[in-house]
Design an enzyme around this catalytic site. Structure first.
Site: not given
Ligand code: ZN
Length: 221
Positions: A36, A87, A91, A182
């Protein structure tokens, strides 16, 4: 169907959100890597180097606003057989508190930028922080996407020590897991090779995302 699908039902809409967090067959030795918060100018390519060395394909849940200036990383991900998924664009830390319409716009903005760079429109969405409340579910549903979360969290965002990250991961992973990492972190880039080799020694097989989920990663367009 062999993958794990939890359905959330909305009585008013009559539609279902498809949510996937692991492989349905927990006796399977198959696992899937997910990353991510990229693309990251420093660490995404290091992670891509490790994946290429071990011939493993993964899914990258990218943040739309991180794309400008890093377009070549997206091209490389596609060229080397990885999946790019959504995603969100911003964010934002408040993301899951936003109204559904604003979330939906933010998801679309990320899909647009991925499409403009790669020609592909992602079909998978992972919400920021993994939160799926009813507003998030409606927004994902409105975009016609599937929510893909995880069943093993590496906590690489909280781990500074590479050895600790490697050990915790090797101990914690079970068959059928979707692993969360990540590609924006030095510790992940440096520990990934050891993690892969150790898990393979334990008999785990890193499956390609579309094979693992038995789902198409992109919309037809
Ligand atoms: Zn994130």
């Amino acid at each position: 169907m062999v993958f794990s699908v939890a359905m959330s039902f909305f009585p008013n809409s009559g539609f279902h959100l498809e949510k996937v967090s692991s492989h349905r067959d927990r006796n399977s030795k198959k696992i899937m890597l997910s990353f991510d918060d990229g693309p990251h100018p420093q660490y995404s390519e290091k992670i891509l180097d490790v994946l290429r060395e071990h011939k493993i394909s993964a899914v990258f849940f990218i943040i739309g606003k991180h794309v400008p200036g890093n377009e070549q990383i997206l091209h490389r991900m596609i060229r080397e057989g990885h999946v790019i998924a959504n995603h969100s664009h911003t964010h934002s830390v408040l993301w899951d508190l936003w109204p559904t319409a604003r979330m939906s716009e933010d998801i679309e903005k990320c899909s647009e930028i991925i499409h403009s760079v790669t020609g592909l429109r992602p079909a998978w969405f992972r919400p920021p922080y993994g939160v799926i409340n009813p507003m998030v579910a409606k927004a994902v549903l409105a975009r016609g996407m599937a929510a893909v979360t995880w069943s093993f969290r590496s906590f690489d965002t909280n781990t500074k020590e590479e050895n600790r990250l490697v050990e915790k991961t090797i101990k914690g992973v079970r068959g059928g897991d979707i692993l969360l990492f990540h590609d924006s972190l030095a510790v992940t880039a440096s520990g990934l090779g050891k993690i892969i080799v150790s898990l393979q020694k334990k008999g785990f097989e890193f499956a390609g995302p579309e094979d693992f989920l038995r789902k198409k990663a992109y919309a037809d367009c």
